[in-house]
Design an enzyme around this catalytic site. Sequence first.
Site, PDB file in Angstrom:
ATOM      1  N   HIS A   1      17.807  45.534   0.654  1.00  0.00           N
ATOM      2  CA  HIS A   1      19.126  44.901   0.686  1.00  0.00           C
ATOM      3  C   HIS A   1      19.828  45.031  -0.661  1.00  0.00           C
ATOM      4  O   HIS A   1      20.137  44.048  -1.308  1.00  0.00           O
ATOM      5  CB  HIS A   1      18.984  43.424   1.113  1.00  0.00           C
ATOM      6  CG  HIS A   1      20.301  42.703   1.151  1.00  0.00           C
ATOM      7  ND1 HIS A   1      21.312  43.036   2.022  1.00  0.00           N
ATOM      8  CD2 HIS A   1      20.788  41.686   0.392  1.00  0.00           C
ATOM      9  CE1 HIS A   1      22.354  42.253   1.817  1.00  0.00           C
ATOM     10  NE2 HIS A   1      22.068  41.421   0.825  1.00  0.00           N
TER      11      HIS A   1
ATOM     12  N   ASP B   1      23.479  43.271   6.663  1.00  0.00           N
ATOM     13  CA  ASP B   1      23.756  44.713   6.696  1.00  0.00           C
ATOM     14  C   ASP B   1      23.966  45.189   8.145  1.00  0.00           C
ATOM     15  O   ASP B   1      24.786  46.061   8.410  1.00  0.00           O
ATOM     16  CB  ASP B   1      22.608  45.482   6.022  1.00  0.00           C
ATOM     17  CG  ASP B   1      22.397  45.010   4.590  1.00  0.00           C
ATOM     18  OD1 ASP B   1      23.401  44.829   3.880  1.00  0.00           O
ATOM     19  OD2 ASP B   1      21.235  44.775   4.193  1.00  0.00           O
TER      20      ASP B   1
ATOM     21  N   ARG C   1      22.701  43.151  -7.758  1.00  0.00           N
ATOM     22  CA  ARG C   1      21.828  42.048  -7.307  1.00  0.00           C
ATOM     23  C   ARG C   1      20.636  41.856  -8.241  1.00  0.00           C
ATOM     24  O   ARG C   1      20.178  40.746  -8.456  1.00  0.00           O
ATOM     25  CB  ARG C   1      21.363  42.296  -5.864  1.00  0.00           C
ATOM     26  CG  ARG C   1      22.498  42.193  -4.834  1.00  0.00           C
ATOM     27  CD  ARG C   1      21.969  42.508  -3.466  1.00  0.00           C
ATOM     28  NE  ARG C   1      22.973  42.523  -2.416  1.00  0.00           N
ATOM     29  CZ  ARG C   1      23.736  43.570  -2.113  1.00  0.00           C
ATOM     30  NH1 ARG C   1      23.655  44.692  -2.827  1.00  0.00           N
ATOM     31  NH2 ARG C   1      24.588  43.504  -1.108  1.00  0.00           N
TER      32      ARG C   1
ATOM     33  N   MET D   1      27.305  35.751   5.176  1.00  0.00           N
ATOM     34  CA  MET D   1      25.862  35.657   4.915  1.00  0.00           C
ATOM     35  C   MET D   1      25.258  34.470   5.673  1.00  0.00           C
ATOM     36  O   MET D   1      24.146  34.546   6.198  1.00  0.00           O
ATOM     37  CB  MET D   1      25.605  35.545   3.419  1.00  0.00           C
ATOM     38  CG  MET D   1      24.140  35.544   3.044  1.00  0.00           C
ATOM     39  SD  MET D   1      23.237  36.975   3.688  1.00  0.00           S
ATOM     40  CE  MET D   1      23.190  38.027   2.244  1.00  0.00           C
TER      41      MET D   1
ATOM     42  N   GLY E   1      18.639  25.101  -0.599  1.00  0.00           N
ATOM     43  CA  GLY E   1      19.909  25.598  -1.170  1.00  0.00           C
ATOM     44  C   GLY E   1      21.055  25.150  -0.288  1.00  0.00           C
ATOM     45  O   GLY E   1      22.121  25.766  -0.277  1.00  0.00           O
TER      46      GLY E   1
ATOM     47  N   GLY F   1      24.833  24.797  -1.288  1.00  0.00           N
ATOM     48  CA  GLY F   1      25.511  25.952  -1.885  1.00  0.00           C
ATOM     49  C   GLY F   1      26.540  26.591  -0.960  1.00  0.00           C
ATOM     50  O   GLY F   1      26.764  26.150   0.170  1.00  0.00           O
TER      51      GLY F   1
HETATM   52  C1  LMR Z   1      25.725  40.457   0.219  1.00  0.00           C
HETATM   53  O1  LMR Z   1      25.219  41.454   0.708  1.00  0.00           O
HETATM   54  O2  LMR Z   1      26.933  40.178   0.362  1.00  0.00           O
HETATM   55  C2  LMR Z   1      24.871  39.491  -0.537  1.00  0.00           C
HETATM   56  O3  LMR Z   1      23.615  40.064  -0.760  1.00  0.00           O
HETATM   57  C3  LMR Z   1      25.477  38.987  -1.792  1.00  0.00           C
HETATM   58  C4  LMR Z   1      25.700  40.045  -2.841  1.00  0.00           C
HETATM   59  O4  LMR Z   1      25.494  39.745  -4.019  1.00  0.00           O
HETATM   60  O5  LMR Z   1      26.135  41.137  -2.510  1.00  0.00           O
END
Ligand code: LMR
Length: 334
Positions: A200, A173, A110, A248, A31, A34
Amino acid sequence: MFKQVSKQLAFQATRNFSTSKQSNFKVTVCGANGGIGQPLSLLLKLNPLVTQLNLYDIVGTPGVAADLSHIDTSSTTQGFKGPEELGAALKGADVVVVSAGVPRKPGMDRDDLFNMNAGIVRDIADAVSKNCPKALLAIITNPVNTVVPIAAEVLKKNGTYDPKRLFGITTLDVVRSRAFIGHGNNVDPQSVEIPVIGGHSGVTIIPVLSQSQPKYSKEIEPLTKRIQDAGTEVVKAKAGAGSATLSMAYAGARLANSLLRGLNGERNVIECSYVESTVTEARFFSTPVVLGKNGLEENLGLPKLNDYEKKLLVEALPELQKNIKKGVDFVAKS
Ligand code: LMR
């Protein structure tokens, strides 16, 4: 003078991503063209533990690789384009980081990405089994709670599954919690330590603020909610242009660096990661884990939780179990 300044800059650029020993590791980013993949690849190009950086995507990677190859760090970069080159991109990799897939738009959660991203992760996991079965596989692609079980089931079907080598990246996080606590307390976020457990997405993200060092100086509940909804905060701010990419990428590079430090024999490398475990009833759950030469060396289990955090855990588990089952069922039906 110039030498001194450039040495200092190189040090600053790699401060979070370096270690004392040097080794030769091959890393593949799936990826890599991206929004996350490009900055992630840049950060990995700065990592002195990486010798060979392979960039895979369906389009654009020869350009990204050519661009990165002009950076004056010692690793070499190579671009691989299209499914027919996926195997070559993965051959012999020590660490594979997967950011491939589609991001959220406002109004989506998500889980809404499942239909688009489940097959992508399934196919990459299948190719990992065939080309680098001993690699540490770290997944950013959402929904992490579900696609990590998908990868596990595919690897298992192929007879190459080692739960110590599969990681869901929940590092953002932790990164966000450190940022919010640091700025809230007016201290350097880099000095903040806090475990974030669970999964997550939304209620499955459990920041264990009772164990934060230093303690957060303001109200706990609004901060907990902010950490749980932080991805959505970025999705809304980007107003249709996707979700978090830069933070990220930073988080993915941090986990990748920790995996490499562990492989390199460094001791006491600890990160929170979404891994298979028996810590709770959920088959996959993020806890602090010790990383080493074989990937996950030791799961440190649940940190001490106060009553509020115990309530968060009770709320998180059914959602997490539902997310995991969806992934397992997807592979069973594939
Ligand atoms: C995030 O935590 O920012 C990522 O997992 C992307 C999202 O869609 O929130």
